[in-house]
Design an enzyme around this catalytic site. Structure first.
Site, PDB file in Angstrom:
ATOM      1  N   PHE A 189       0.854  -1.193   0.000  1.00  0.00           N
ATOM      2  CA  PHE A 189       0.000   0.000   0.000  1.00  0.00           C
ATOM      3  C   PHE A 189       0.896   1.252   0.000  1.00  0.00           C
ATOM      4  CE2 PHE A 189      -2.847   3.065   2.053  1.00  0.00           C
ATOM      5  CZ  PHE A 189      -4.035   2.829   1.390  1.00  0.00           C
TER       6      PHE A 189
ATOM      7  N   ASP B  39       1.644  -4.990   8.818  1.00  0.00           N
ATOM      8  CA  ASP B  39       0.506  -4.103   8.622  1.00  0.00           C
ATOM      9  C   ASP B  39      -0.734  -4.996   8.536  1.00  0.00           C
ATOM     10  OD1 ASP B  39      -1.581  -2.636   7.421  1.00  0.00           O
ATOM     11  OD2 ASP B  39      -0.163  -1.210   6.546  1.00  0.00           O
TER      12      ASP B  39
ATOM     13  N   TYR C 245     -11.150   1.149  10.744  1.00  0.00           N
ATOM     14  CA  TYR C 245     -12.365   1.535   9.996  1.00  0.00           C
ATOM     15  C   TYR C 245     -12.700   0.551   8.881  1.00  0.00           C
ATOM     16  CZ  TYR C 245      -8.653   3.722   7.209  1.00  0.00           C
ATOM     17  OH  TYR C 245      -7.497   3.963   6.493  1.00  0.00           O
ATOM     18  N   LYS C 246     -11.862  -0.490   8.718  1.00  0.00           N
ATOM     19  CA  LYS C 246     -12.153  -1.501   7.693  1.00  0.00           C
ATOM     20  C   LYS C 246     -13.014  -2.597   8.320  1.00  0.00           C
ATOM     21  CE  LYS C 246      -8.294   0.028   4.917  1.00  0.00           C
ATOM     22  NZ  LYS C 246      -6.856  -0.018   4.641  1.00  0.00           N
TER      23      LYS C 246
ATOM     24  N   ARG D 195     -12.452  -4.906  -6.514  1.00  0.00           N
ATOM     25  CA  ARG D 195     -12.333  -5.719  -5.301  1.00  0.00           C
ATOM     26  C   ARG D 195     -13.733  -5.993  -4.782  1.00  0.00           C
ATOM     27  NH1 ARG D 195      -8.117  -2.820  -1.248  1.00  0.00           N
ATOM     28  NH2 ARG D 195      -9.833  -1.345  -1.266  1.00  0.00           N
TER      29      ARG D 195
HETATM   30  C1  PLP Z   1      -6.103   1.145   4.498  1.00  0.00           C
HETATM   31  C2  PLP Z   1      -4.624   0.972   4.638  1.00  0.00           C
HETATM   32  C3  PLP Z   1      -3.834   1.963   5.234  1.00  0.00           C
HETATM   33  C4  PLP Z   1      -4.484   3.257   5.645  1.00  0.00           C
HETATM   34  O1  PLP Z   1      -3.699   4.123   6.359  1.00  0.00           O
HETATM   35  P1  PLP Z   1      -4.356   5.441   6.976  1.00  0.00           P
HETATM   36  O2  PLP Z   1      -3.292   6.098   7.691  1.00  0.00           O
HETATM   37  O3  PLP Z   1      -5.526   5.006   7.816  1.00  0.00           O
HETATM   38  O4  PLP Z   1      -4.891   6.251   5.838  1.00  0.00           O
HETATM   39  C5  PLP Z   1      -2.490   1.717   5.403  1.00  0.00           C
HETATM   40  N1  PLP Z   1      -1.932   0.552   4.994  1.00  0.00           N
HETATM   41  C6  PLP Z   1      -2.679  -0.415   4.395  1.00  0.00           C
HETATM   42  C7  PLP Z   1      -2.042  -1.687   3.967  1.00  0.00           C
HETATM   43  C8  PLP Z   1      -4.029  -0.222   4.193  1.00  0.00           C
HETATM   44  O5  PLP Z   1      -4.769  -1.151   3.595  1.00  0.00           O
END
Ligand code: PLP
Length: 412
Positions: A132, A209, A234-235, A383
């Protein structure tokens, strides 16, 4: 009358829903008028039905009536208490090792920066080219700040990072290996215990992560010896937009690693107001400033539901949903030239299934207008994010059939 593939998929979905031990929880989520099919709970989980009342009670009582007394009565401890709860329900983490704070991005920075400073003889960070963006960008920032070298893994885009990929790059120079547990694009599930062991074999620290796995994939951070971890709430934890993230730092590294944003909440005595900084020796050292209490409310109800269902029960339903999605893909989308961009084996896959087709950007726009909400990922992926507690098998099939209908009709 002939039975079409769509009929038989829907029949199968109905039978699976009827036998789903977690189906009662579907009603716990708020209705979204105009939305028939929500396949994006892996990006933003739905609110629980009772959130408006809980927020109102919070404003009325905890904030409005108890006022500043609530800090002592409950809020000061909340980042640690909620962290412990996430640890117990979803991470396989004993108490005192998880806190809720900041955003995932900020916590990744804090932990990466701390790990980078751990041992001056170790000068390399191992990360993945397909991770990501925020994870990659932060690693680039830490490397620029510390002079460390980035070692990029370039794994198979569908199957993700393997133990062998990691073994090939780690050495006595590796400070930290930082990877995603579930790949945000393909949904590939990494071998957390195996890869963690490979990093440790080289004497490196391992950070995971967990954004796309927390709340849907069982894990044992303590047992598997994970050093550091970060994840979103939030996921699959349905904490609401921008709800704070969590960080895990195993007991043995507390008081050893030191995160760099050393605000007053990370100090040994928050209210000492003394002349100099003395770091807290426990997990609170990962905090920086006043925590976002209001944003910590919504995830609590979801943690209750996951606890009742057990994380293993959630995973079983997740596998049932993604298996059905892959089966539907085989029957109605593969013949239209759609590619499967996720692993076929449910044990090697997280909670979403990704499919690809050159027209998917336009198809997604069309589906959203029709109240069917999957997730588009550049350049041509959809997705299907199947959040297990809020998604039914029928909803899954309805979504796949809507993709088929759009492609077949060319009307998008
Ligand atoms: C959703 C996601 C993030 C989000 O990071 P934020 O700081 O909440 O915006 C980070 N890493 C991964 C792998 C994600 O899927």
């Amino acid at each position: 009358m002939t039975t079409t593939p769509a009929d038989s998929l829907l029949d199968r979905a109905r039978a699976l829903d009827a036998a789903d031990p977690l189906r009662a929880h579907l009603d716990a989520f708020a209705e979204a008028p105009g939305v028939t099919t929500y396949l994006d709970g892996n990006s933003l989980g739905r609110p629980l039905r009772d959130i408006p009342e809980k927020l109102a009670a919070f404003v009325r009582d905890d904030w409005g009536t108890r006022l500043i007394r609530s800090w002592d009565e409950q809020w000061m401890a909340l980042p640690m208490e909620l962290g412990d709860r996430i640890g117990r329900v979803a991470l396989g983490a004993a108490s005192g090792q998880t806190v809720v704070a900041d955003s995932t991005s900020v916590l990744i920075y804090k932990l990466m920066r701390a790990a980078a400073a751990a041992d001056p003889d170790r000068t390399e960070l191992v990360i993945e080219a397909g991770n990501f963006p925020t994870d990659r960008f932060l690693a680039e920032g830490v490397a620029a700040e510390t002079g460390m070298t980035l070692r990029w893994l370039e794994p198979d885009p569908v199957h993700g990072v393997t133990i062998a990929d990691v073994e090939a790059v780690v050495s006595a120079r590796t400070a930290l290996v930082s990877l995603s547990h579930v790949d945000y694009r393909s949904g590939a599930l990494a071998d957390m215990p195996g890869i963690t062991a490979a990093a440790h074999e080289a004497g490196a620290l391992m950070m995971w992560d967990l954004c796309h796995s927390v709340g849907v994939i069982p894990m044992q951070l303590d047992e598997w010896g994970v050093d550091l971890a970060v994840g979103c709430t939030y996921k699959y934890l349905n904490g609401g937009p921008g709800s704070p993230a969590f960080a895990y730092l195993r007991h043995g590294l507390q008081g050893v690693l030191r995160q760099p944003i050393q605000g007053w909440w990370s100090a040994a005595d928050i209210f000492a107001m003394g002349p100099e900084y003395v770091p807290s020796g426990d997990i609170r050292q990962l905090l920086s400033g006043t925590p976002p209490v209001t944003s910590m409310l919504a995830m609590q109800g979801m943690l209750d539901l996951i606890e009742q269902s057990t994380i293993e029960g959630v995973r079983a339903k997740s596998q049932s949903l993604t298996d059905l999605a892959v089966r539907a893909y085989d029957e109605v989308l593969a013949p239209l030239g759609v590619r499967l961009l996720s692993p076929r084996d449910a044990d090697l896959r997280g909670g979403h299934v990704t499919i690809g087709h050159p027209d998917f950007r336009d198809v997604t726009r069309r589906l959203w207008a029709d109240g069917i909400i999957p997730d588009f990922r550049f350049p041509d992926g959809i997705r299907l994010g199947l959040s297990p507690l809020s998604t039914s098998h029928v909803e899954t099939i309805t979504g796949v059939l809507a993709v088929r209908d759009a492609l077949e009709s060319g009307d998008f």
